[in-house]
Design a protein around this motif. Structure first.
Motif, short mmCIF file in Angstrom:
data_model
loop_
_atom_site.label_atom_id
_atom_site.label_comp_id
_atom_site.label_asym_id
_atom_site.label_seq_id
_atom_site.Cartn_x
_atom_site.Cartn_y
_atom_site.Cartn_z
N ASP A 113 0.96 -1.18 0.05
CA ASP A 113 -0.13 -0.01 -0.04
C ASP A 113 0.89 1.52 -0.07
O ASP A 113 0.58 2.16 -0.74
CB ASP A 113 -0.89 0.19 1.27
CG ASP A 113 -2.07 -0.92 1.14
OD1 ASP A 113 -2.18 -1.51 0.04
OD2 ASP A 113 -2.72 -0.86 2.11
N ILE A 114 1.99 1.18 0.93
CA ILE A 114 2.53 2.45 1.00
C ILE A 114 3.35 2.76 -0.50
O ILE A 114 3.53 3.90 -0.97
CB ILE A 114 3.93 2.15 1.94
CG1 ILE A 114 3.34 2.30 3.41
CG2 ILE A 114 5.02 3.24 1.76
CD1 ILE A 114 4.02 1.75 4.42
N ARG A 115 4.13 1.56 -1.06
CA ARG A 115 4.62 1.64 -2.41
C ARG A 115 3.55 2.32 -3.47
O ARG A 115 3.99 2.96 -4.55
CB ARG A 115 5.25 0.27 -2.89
CG ARG A 115 6.40 0.01 -2.23
CD ARG A 115 7.31 -1.09 -2.84
NE ARG A 115 6.37 -2.27 -2.92
CZ ARG A 115 6.66 -3.26 -2.11
NH1 ARG A 115 7.33 -3.27 -0.98
NH2 ARG A 115 5.71 -4.43 -1.92
N LYS A 116 2.44 1.82 -3.48
CA LYS A 116 1.20 2.27 -4.27
C LYS A 116 0.92 3.77 -4.20
O LYS A 116 0.93 4.66 -5.04
CB LYS A 116 0.11 1.55 -4.15
CG LYS A 116 0.04 0.00 -4.78
CD LYS A 116 -1.20 -0.60 -4.61
CE LYS A 116 -1.24 -2.06 -5.34
NZ LYS A 116 -2.60 -2.68 -4.88
N GLU A 138 0.47 7.19 8.06
CA GLU A 138 -0.27 6.49 9.17
C GLU A 138 0.00 4.83 8.78
O GLU A 138 0.18 4.09 10.00
CB GLU A 138 -1.77 6.57 8.58
CG GLU A 138 -2.84 5.92 9.59
CD GLU A 138 -4.27 6.14 9.01
OE1 GLU A 138 -4.96 5.31 9.73
OE2 GLU A 138 -4.42 7.04 8.30
N LYS A 139 0.19 4.52 7.66
CA LYS A 139 0.57 3.04 7.33
C LYS A 139 1.89 2.66 8.03
O LYS A 139 2.09 1.62 8.69
CB LYS A 139 0.25 2.79 5.95
CG LYS A 139 -1.21 2.77 5.54
CD LYS A 139 -1.32 2.33 4.12
CE LYS A 139 -2.59 2.48 3.67
NZ LYS A 139 -3.45 1.37 4.22
N GLN A 174 3.04 5.94 -2.77
CA GLN A 174 4.34 6.79 -3.06
C GLN A 174 4.24 6.87 -4.46
O GLN A 174 4.72 8.07 -5.00
CB GLN A 174 5.51 6.04 -2.66
CG GLN A 174 5.64 6.15 -1.01
CD GLN A 174 6.81 5.17 -0.60
OE1 GLN A 174 7.15 4.35 -1.21
NE2 GLN A 174 7.33 5.75 0.59
N GLN A 175 4.05 5.68 -5.51
CA GLN A 175 3.77 6.06 -6.99
C GLN A 175 2.85 6.98 -7.31
O GLN A 175 3.09 7.84 -8.34
CB GLN A 175 3.66 4.47 -7.35
CG GLN A 175 3.83 4.48 -8.92
CD GLN A 175 4.99 4.84 -9.48
OE1 GLN A 175 6.13 4.56 -9.04
NE2 GLN A 175 5.00 5.70 -10.60
N SER A 176 1.67 6.76 -6.63
CA SER A 176 0.59 7.73 -7.15
C SER A 176 0.94 9.08 -7.02
O SER A 176 0.57 10.06 -7.43
CB SER A 176 -0.58 7.38 -6.01
OG SER A 176 -1.33 6.10 -6.44
N ALA A 177 1.52 9.46 -5.64
CA ALA A 177 2.13 10.83 -5.27
C ALA A 177 2.89 11.21 -6.26
O ALA A 177 2.75 12.42 -6.73
CB ALA A 177 2.75 10.54 -4.06
N LYS A 178 3.97 10.48 -6.81
CA LYS A 178 4.71 10.68 -8.01
C LYS A 178 4.24 11.27 -9.06
O LYS A 178 4.35 12.08 -9.90
CB LYS A 178 5.93 9.74 -8.11
CG LYS A 178 6.88 9.63 -7.03
CD LYS A 178 8.03 8.52 -7.42
CE LYS A 178 8.83 8.02 -6.44
NZ LYS A 178 9.74 7.01 -6.59
#
Length: 495
Positions: free
Chosen positions: A222-225, A282-283, A227-231
């Motif tokens: 979830d964190i990686r997704k 949060e995660k 982070q990718q969405s934020a980019k």
């Protein structure tokens, strides 16, 4: 029965980088037999001092009771024990102290002897008798088992089990199981209160950790997704900003319109970015309370001789006092011998014989030729100055030494502090890390676990079972000795 309530407690030491407590809230009952546990340097002793009002802090501590702290400071050990008691507790009642000493299996005649002539165990029990002779106090008991032998710990645990209304700091698993009914745990990311003894808390902690670890991979994905969405949002906003200055079909764009559009997109992207960052934090926060314990490593040397130490009819005396008489022992490669017996029976004296600090009064001591020994003494008082100076003085591998300390839960900021500012447990870890840095045929450890937190004890236990070094040790943690030692030698007391 009243409650002690802590609300939004925040505290840090001047000149230090981290808060010891930050917006901490919990409560406990004054009738509980409460065990306080946590890693070295997490603030156990600091919390006891905060309860006594010794430090300024933010938040509130509400307690409708007075506190009494153990151990008491003893300024002059040459005086008779009763005089020492009068110094620390002027309003003492002799009959109450004798009552408590009787429960602790100590003869009241010790009260009329010079305090310095009492064994460590007798001194501890006398002062605990003073502590429990007081009425209407909530008792703060800070590591009473250090230097007590196994039988002394068992007796003290049974004694405390009959009492109530205390907060006890200890790292001895069996001792805690014997005498507490609640656990106050300073965990990595929060403070928890659990009903039950240490074993109950440990089972609950392991269950919670497993539940959090089961979510670990999902959370990381979830964190990686996120982070990718934020980019992607950031790239999208960048394109909108760039479009203000690009020509479309040979025409210049309306910069006012495009600028307004870009500003709206930038604002939306910034809001999305903030929400995503909050979600990421949060995660990530959900993973912070899992107690991770890294494995330690040790590569002991192999000696060509089978027998590394042999003692025959060894006697040791200090002046007119004989502490060991006619002792014999053989230590072979691969053995891990734990010396046991009452305080004062000569256990540490034997270790000092092997390391060359003591001389044999009579008998013979034979060490294998070329034997390399790594030694941990009981005392940490000589540790002063900066860690880098200690590393240089002891000719240690800096990278390896600091790596071991990191695995023993030292933060990097701890490396910048003077060793005088370390907790007792942290100073002991310095000696343990130094010993583990040295490749040796024989590891001689004198009460290595004094002040060491529970998690580090289990780390060291696992290390010994994994790498099987040859050892000669004195240790009073029964659970540790049962697992780590291959043989136990009981020394008789000399009276």
């Amino acid at each position: 029965m009243t409650q002690i309530s802590i609300t939004n407690l925040t505290f840090y030491y001047d000149g230090h980088y981290e808060n010891i407590f930050e917006n901490t809230t919990f409560q406990f009952d004054t009738a509980w037999k409460l065990g306080l546990i946590g890693r070295n340097g997490k603030g156990k002793t600091t919390f006891l001092k905060l309860l006594q009002g010794q430090y300024e802090y933010r938040g509130t501590i509400q307690a409708d009771t007075d506190f009494e702290y153990f151990p008491y400071p003893v300024r002059d050990t040459h005086r008779n024990t009763l005089e020492v008691i009068e110094d620390v507790s002027p309003d003492y009642e002799l009959w109450k102290i004798c009552r408590e000493l009787n429960e602790l299996k100590v003869d009241c005649e010790v009260l009329y002897r010079p305090f310095e002539t009492l064994s460590h165990g007798e001194q501890t029990k006398v002062m605990l008798a003073v502590l429990f002779s007081k009425d209407n106090k909530f008792l703060l008991i800070d590591e009473p088992t250090n230097h007590l032998d196994m039988e002394g710990r068992k007796l003290l645990g049974d004694y405390l089990n009959q009492k109530k209304g205390f907060l006890l700091v200890s790292h001895d698993r069996e001792f805690l199981d014997r005498c507490i009914d609640h656990v106050l745990a300073l965990d990595r990311a929060r403070i928890t209160v659990t009903k039950g003894n240490f074993s109950v808390w440990q089972q609950e902690k392991e269950r919670q950790d497993q539940a959090e670890l089961a979510q670990n991979e999902t959370l990381k994905k979830d964190i990686r997704k996120l982070q990718q969405s934020a980019k992607e949002v950031e790239r999208w906003a960048g394109k909108a900003e760039k479009a203000k200055f690009e020509k479309v079909a040979g025409l210049r764009p309306d910069r006012g319109f495009m600028g307004h559009k870009a500003a709206k997109i930038m604002k939306r992207s910034k809001n999305l970015e903030n929400r995503m960052q909050d979600a990421i934090e949060e995660k990530e926060g959900l993973l912070k309370n899992v107690e991770t314990v890294e494995d330690l490593k040790l590569f002991p040397l192999t000696h060509h001789k089978k027998v590394l130490v042999r003692m025959q009819e060894v006697s040791i005396a200090y002046g007119q006092k004989t502490v060991l008489d006619g002792f014999g022992m053989t230590l072979e490669a691969g053995e891990r011998i734990a010396l046991q017996g009452a305080n004062g029976c000569g256990k540490s004296s034997i270790l000092k014989l092997v390391t060359g600090e003591n001389q044999v009064s009579s008998g013979t001591l034979e060490l294998a030729s070329g034997l390399i020994i790594s030694y941990i003494p009981q005392n940490t008082g000589f540790l002063k100055g900066m860690l880098n100076d200690y590393i240089a003085d002891e000719d240690l591998d800096e990278t390896l030494f600091k790596s071991i300390l990191r695995k023993l839960d030292f933060s990097r900021t701890q490396f910048e502090k003077r060793m005088e500012d370390f907790s007792e447990g942290q100073r002991k870890k310095v000696l343990i890390a130094g010993s583990l840095c040295r490749r040796a045929h024989l590891y001689v450890w004198d009460e290595p676990l004094n002040y060491i937190d529970l998690f580090s004890r289990m780390q060291i236990e696992k290390l010994i079972l994994s790498f099987e070094p040859t050892m000669l040790m004195v240790e009073h943690d029964r659970a540790f000795v049962e697992r780590a030692a291959t043989r136990k030698i009981l020394l008789p007391g000399i009276f």
